[in-house]
Motif scaffolding. Structure first.
Motif, mmCIF file in Angstrom:
data_model
loop_
_atom_site.group_PDB
_atom_site.id
_atom_site.type_symbol
_atom_site.label_atom_id
_atom_site.label_comp_id
_atom_site.label_asym_id
_atom_site.label_seq_id
_atom_site.Cartn_x
_atom_site.Cartn_y
_atom_site.Cartn_z
ATOM 1 N N MET A 175 -4.085 6.562 42.954
ATOM 2 C CA MET A 175 -3.336 7.202 43.944
ATOM 3 C C MET A 175 -2.069 7.835 43.572
ATOM 4 N N SER A 176 -1.740 8.951 43.448
ATOM 5 C CA SER A 176 -0.573 9.422 42.926
ATOM 6 C C SER A 176 0.566 9.551 43.968
ATOM 7 N N LYS A 177 1.687 9.199 43.550
ATOM 8 C CA LYS A 177 3.048 9.381 44.548
ATOM 9 C C LYS A 177 3.434 10.838 44.530
ATOM 10 N N ALA A 178 3.761 11.262 45.801
ATOM 11 C CA ALA A 178 4.149 12.663 46.005
ATOM 12 C C ALA A 178 5.754 12.458 45.473
ATOM 13 N N LYS A 179 6.197 13.657 44.581
ATOM 14 C CA LYS A 179 7.562 13.652 44.281
ATOM 15 C C LYS A 179 8.288 14.240 45.495
ATOM 16 N N LYS A 180 9.400 13.326 45.624
ATOM 17 C CA LYS A 180 10.502 13.992 46.495
ATOM 18 C C LYS A 180 11.139 15.410 46.193
ATOM 19 N N ALA A 181 11.174 16.026 46.895
ATOM 20 C CA ALA A 181 11.800 17.512 46.529
ATOM 21 C C ALA A 181 13.443 17.132 46.405
ATOM 22 N N GLU A 182 13.954 17.792 45.408
ATOM 23 C CA GLU A 182 15.329 17.553 45.426
ATOM 24 C C GLU A 182 16.046 18.465 46.291
ATOM 25 N N PRO A 183 16.972 17.962 46.889
ATOM 26 C CA PRO A 183 17.826 18.860 47.929
ATOM 27 C C PRO A 183 18.386 19.864 47.220
ATOM 28 N N LYS A 184 18.186 21.372 48.000
ATOM 29 C CA LYS A 184 18.778 22.372 47.597
ATOM 30 C C LYS A 184 20.266 22.503 47.638
ATOM 31 N N GLN A 185 20.771 22.992 46.536
ATOM 32 C CA GLN A 185 22.326 22.968 46.269
ATOM 33 C C GLN A 185 22.930 23.747 47.465
ATOM 34 N N GLN A 186 24.090 23.364 48.069
ATOM 35 C CA GLN A 186 24.768 23.833 48.995
ATOM 36 C C GLN A 186 25.741 24.954 48.508
ATOM 37 N N LEU A 187 25.687 25.997 48.732
ATOM 38 C CA LEU A 187 26.728 26.929 48.425
ATOM 39 C C LEU A 187 27.521 27.231 49.465
ATOM 40 N N LEU A 188 28.495 26.420 49.727
ATOM 41 C CA LEU A 188 29.502 26.552 50.869
ATOM 42 C C LEU A 188 30.234 28.155 50.916
ATOM 43 N N HIS A 189 30.260 28.515 52.118
ATOM 44 C CA HIS A 189 30.746 29.777 52.520
ATOM 45 C C HIS A 189 31.785 29.642 53.702
ATOM 46 N N LEU A 190 32.851 30.026 53.657
ATOM 47 C CA LEU A 190 33.912 30.045 55.035
ATOM 48 C C LEU A 190 34.054 31.534 55.554
ATOM 49 N N VAL A 191 33.846 31.815 56.814
ATOM 50 C CA VAL A 191 34.079 33.076 57.350
ATOM 51 C C VAL A 191 35.351 32.569 58.101
ATOM 52 N N VAL A 192 36.482 33.843 57.688
ATOM 53 C CA VAL A 192 37.675 33.647 58.341
ATOM 54 C C VAL A 192 38.228 35.126 58.604
ATOM 55 N N GLY A 193 39.227 35.246 59.655
ATOM 56 C CA GLY A 193 39.696 36.772 59.948
ATOM 57 C C GLY A 193 40.829 36.312 60.937
ATOM 58 N N GLY A 194 41.658 37.810 60.899
ATOM 59 C CA GLY A 194 42.778 37.780 61.631
ATOM 60 C C GLY A 194 43.438 39.172 61.206
ATOM 61 N N GLU A 195 44.609 39.465 62.160
ATOM 62 C CA GLU A 195 45.254 40.595 62.043
ATOM 63 C C GLU A 195 46.260 40.475 60.745
ATOM 64 N N LEU A 196 46.177 41.594 59.860
ATOM 65 C CA LEU A 196 46.830 41.801 58.720
ATOM 66 C C LEU A 196 48.220 42.543 58.903
ATOM 67 N N GLU A 197 49.117 42.216 57.984
ATOM 68 C CA GLU A 197 50.468 42.927 58.058
ATOM 69 C C GLU A 197 50.180 44.236 57.711
ATOM 70 N N LYS A 198 49.638 44.348 56.581
ATOM 71 C CA LYS A 198 49.400 45.811 56.124
ATOM 72 C C LYS A 198 47.968 45.784 55.447
ATOM 73 N N GLY A 199 47.274 47.199 55.539
ATOM 74 C CA GLY A 199 45.863 47.201 55.121
ATOM 75 C C GLY A 199 45.560 46.830 53.803
ATOM 76 N N GLU A 200 46.537 46.933 52.804
ATOM 77 C CA GLU A 200 46.283 46.608 51.483
ATOM 78 C C GLU A 200 46.332 45.281 50.920
ATOM 79 N N ASP A 201 47.224 44.567 51.574
ATOM 80 C CA ASP A 201 47.522 43.175 51.173
ATOM 81 C C ASP A 201 46.538 42.277 52.289
ATOM 82 N N ILE A 202 46.433 41.020 51.942
ATOM 83 C CA ILE A 202 45.863 40.324 52.665
ATOM 84 C C ILE A 202 46.862 39.067 53.108
#
Length: 83
Positions: free
Chosen positions: A1-28
């Motif tokens: 009987m063969s053992k099933a291999k555990k699937a390696e966890p998928k790498q998380q590529l973390l992303h943050l979504v953030v927003g707000g009013e800017l002082e000027k359009g060109e600068d963040i």
């Protein structure tokens, strides 16, 4: 009987979504850091982009309002490749 291999966890590529009013359009530079919208943390770019698009469309009438996708995985692991 063969053992099933555990699937390696998928790498998380973390992303943050953030927003707000800017002082000027060109600068963040946010007008008021206390009112910055920290939308959320997402496990991949596709999920973050979908939320970013939705938030950006909701604020399309405000030319000073901008939303961003921050690639946190690049900040946390700058030597690793990823999306």
């Amino acid at each position: 009987m063969s053992k099933a291999k555990k699937a390696e966890p998928k790498q998380q590529l973390l992303h943050l979504v953030v927003g707000g009013e800017l002082e000027k359009g060109e600068d963040i530079i946010f007008k008021d850091l206390d009112s910055v919208d920290l939308v959320g943390l997402y496990p991949n770019y596709a999920a973050a982009h979908a939320v970013w698009k939705q938030k950006a469309q909701l604020t399309v009438d405000n030319a000073e309002m901008r939303y961003f996708v921050v690639h946190l995985h690049r900040l946390l692991n700058p030597d690793e490749d990823g999306e």
